[in-house]
Design an enzyme around this catalytic site. Sequence first.
Site, short mmCIF file in Angstrom:
data_model
loop_
_atom_site.label_atom_id
_atom_site.label_comp_id
_atom_site.label_asym_id
_atom_site.label_seq_id
_atom_site.Cartn_x
_atom_site.Cartn_y
_atom_site.Cartn_z
N ASP A 1 -1.02 -34.34 4.57
CA ASP A 1 -1.75 -34.99 4.26
C ASP A 1 -1.09 -35.57 2.69
OD1 ASP A 1 -3.45 -33.94 4.82
OD2 ASP A 1 -4.42 -32.24 3.75
N GLU B 1 -0.42 -29.97 9.23
CA GLU B 1 -0.55 -29.20 8.84
C GLU B 1 -1.38 -28.50 8.84
OE1 GLU B 1 -0.88 -31.60 4.66
OE2 GLU B 1 -1.82 -29.61 3.17
N TYR C 1 0.66 -1.05 0.31
CA TYR C 1 -0.04 0.02 -0.08
C TYR C 1 0.85 1.79 -0.30
CZ TYR C 1 -4.34 -2.27 -0.01
OH TYR C 1 -5.69 -3.40 0.21
#
Lengths: 726, 381
Positions: free
Chosen positions: B261, B209, B113
């Site tokens: 996973d 995870e 910004y």
Amino acid sequence: MKRTPAKSPPVRTAAKKPTEADEADEVAVIDEAETNGEAPAAEKAASRPSTKRRATAESMAAGQRDISVSEFFAKNRHLLGFDNPRKALLTTVKEAVDNSLDACEEAGILPEVWVHIEMTGENRYKVGIQDNGPGIVKAQIPNIFGKLLYGSKFHRLRMSRGQQGIGISAAGMYGVLTTGKPVKIVSCIGKKGKSHDLHYFELQIDTRKNKPEILNGKGEGEDIPFGADGDKFLAKHGVEWKAAKDGTVAHNGTSVTIELEAKYQRGRGSVDEYLEQTAIANPHVTLHYKDPDGKEYHYDRAAEQLPPEPKEILPHPYGIELGNLVTMLQATKAPTLSQFLTSSFSRVSSSKASDVCEAAKLSTRANPARIGRHDGELLYQSLQKAKIPPPATDCISPIGVPLLLKGLHHVVPAEFYVADTRPPTVYRGNPFVIETALAYGGSSAAVKISLEALTEMLGETDARTLRQFLINGFNGIGGDAADKILTEAEFGNRTSPSKLKPAEIAKLHAAMRNVNLEEGQTMNVLRYANRVPLQFQPGACAITQSIMGTNWRAYGLSQSRGGLPSGPVTIMVHIASVWVPFTSESKEAVASYPEIQKEIRLGLQAVGRKLAMFVRKRMKVKQEGERRNVFLRYLGEVAGAVNEINGRDKKKLYDMLLKVAKRKTEQADIKLDDQGRVIKRAEEDEYGDNVLIVKQDEPETPPAATEAAAAGLKKTKEKGTGKAGR
Amino acid sequence: MAKKPSSTKSGGAAVSVSAKDKKTLGSLRVLADEVVDCAEKGRAPHLDVPSRSLSNVRFNKSKRFLEMGSGTNRRELFNLSQAKAYMQTLLISSGCKRLIEEGKTTSLRGLYYMLKHSIEGTKEETFDDQADSDTIIEDVEVTLNSLREEMHLYASNRGNLVGPITLVDSGDEIDCTRMGSAGYSIPSICEPDVIQFKKCTAKFILHVEKDTVWRRFAEDKFWLKHNCLVTHGGGQPPRGVRRLLHRLHKELNLPVYCLLDNDPWGYYIYSVLKQGSINLAFESVRMGIPEAKYIGLRSKDFDRCQLSNSVKINLNDQDVKRAKQIAEYPWFKDKKAWQKEIQTMLGNGFKLEVESLISKDISYVTEEYVPARLEDQDWLD
């Protein structure tokens, strides 16, 4: 029994008419004989259902009579281009101007033509056309203007605008039919004779007899003195006559004034467009035009030389038909067949003639008049088989590349012009030349139109939807572009153009200016035959078909399948021939002979190749410009950031970077060509001949053509301004 | 940049500039001086940015992590495709300079910004979105050879920790066993000057995870039962999490076990933790944990744990492509167990998320799955 006389015979008569102008009677008789032969069979079939005969052969015979050409064309005026009031106006102007130009050129005078259209009432206009031609002999005036199929151009093989001798008399006839006002002719044959007097005729055509009827001077016409008295006389009769500039010598020339039912409308297919296009193809002509609103346009000539005079040629054996040959054999004065062949045809030498005779098993010394049907046919076949060189081409005078470029540049504002004249070729024994010219770039008329002109155009259009109005009213706006404009202006597709409020018109006007039309623009096609613009029936014309059949994508334009290419392109195709094969008497489209199509294609390809070079180059320059822009955009940021970090002077750094950027992109401008050589030839050289490039940043006077198309309608003080004065 | 209020040179007395900052400022200055230098000589300015692609990454077999090669990409101002990136690089540099001089830090988004504005005279923005500026920041990092924190930038916090450890974060002492349900939020900068370890009784670290799985372990007080730390990185772990794990591993000798996973994505998270990421290979030295172990989920778990068909997620084309890609990475290539693992997954045609174990029992993963793996030392290396 029998067919009603109205149907078949007239058609036959009409079909034959063009070849046998004044022999209408004979033709009709032959027709009758033929129909009689078939009659009984037809009678049986027809009589079965009703027991009582409706008519007898005798009673029907009473109704059977000649149909004069005039009557035929008065009923079938659409054949001559008088289908609607708008077109009638154009056709009238066109026929008169074409005749004027032909006459001037034949007499070796640089043509100057005045056209004045004046509104005389609701849907009534008075059209006055004057030229500075040789004038017309008093005795011939009535025939030329008051008789259909009367003229000098039909029987000779020579390039001219008029061909049949129908046009101007048909226009007069139309005028008389619709308004009852006679055709008014003033003519002066100039300095040679003692009298400088003007001949004044008021004519109307007797349609039943196809004969002129002179209304003034007790059927003799009137001679009026040159000078103030004459002027007064003419003014009283509502005829304009522009005297020579020095005022002492009578101005030779002819003026014709026709009042007719018509409709004046700008845009496509208008008188304005016709005159503008005429100016393109005839750079040696000066045109003055005053439209019904009183605005004057002046197309000054761009060339001071008349085109070379086309020579009249003899027919070429390949272009002749058996029937013609037989007629010619009967009519010839040559004592021997050999002499007949060499004297009646072009390119037949005496040795060629004896070859032909030998092949036909005829003696070279045979009497042509005694050759019968059978031998005639043999002769015909041997003529067709013989190897005869193509006809001489000095009967055609093409516009020529320099004048094509000049003419196009004069009227169509663009950046790039290219033209090409094909070598003469032959179709059916008629020599012809195809010329092509192309203008690329520039903005379209739609962008430059003024708000008042747009308001005016919207007021007088008869288009039902706004979309139609845009497409029909402006050159270069196709369906895509119209859609774009309408979307931008937030109008529906079906908005009616006549009901727009001023604020809405302003919106439309803004949209027309803002929308980038370059992509949606379709190619503007200018078609010419013997220097006469063809404005109607583009779809039926061999020229349009050839353009659509050419692959323009190869030349850097976008083109949808089987359509005209799009882009800011104007293309002009001119066919010059001793006999242009039109599809109809109104001369609106060129018939598609394979030879002609092939030549057009080759011509288009020639200009297309040059265009491709230009488009590619322009694309490159554009890319380069964009490139530079991208850099320039970021330079300020870079300089600012550097300043932030090390406090160096921002402006100075920016300038230095700018310099580098310029050098960098310049280098790219002169990059190596395909072979790795540095390209630095002059631009013109690169394209070879036949090319004209107009630098866009050069100051140019406002382009006349667009102004004409957009018709800036200020009625005040327009005299002598703006027109083609560049 | 020009809109910056007066330079820090006048009011800069209050700001202490550390030696590290001086070094960063120095390299920023070199960067800018080069531009001026080029311009003065009429040459086109350019930057040589070390390449952050697979081609410029070398797997160091002895050190067992990824190293960045010496390959660089030249970024030129006068090159159509690079002009904007060049401009952005200098913008970021100038932004960092301002931060350092003012002694402030900001988030990546903050810097975005700070520097985002439309280029004068156009509608074009200097940065279209944060992803734009984030990559450029990484470019500046590698170009200057300065770390993000050295440029006074930080990323948003992601990742949590729970377990028997007491650490000092910016002077505050924190007991990570008493951090409520959300645990200790791992900051994006975990350098020793920010975080010091005070006391730790844990024996190992279990890295999972994502947040949902971590919650399970936190709620079941897994860390208490097994005397360990449990962390997560919200998917691909951010640099803060990796740096903290690295430091815990190196400084406290805690082994790291990963529960991820069973899909290419999980494999790659493991790969990043273990030997560093391709994108930030220059950080591997400070972040890689070559000894990290992969305990699950495994491709064979569907059969081993007798999961129901409904938990299968079919591999899509992208998964298959990515799996094959990962199998080809040099640091996976030589590992037979991993090749077999990946092939099994491809053979299965489906992937498994850690959450799928919930189908057996809510606490199956904490009470049976992980303890069993740890017990059997059944993991991939």
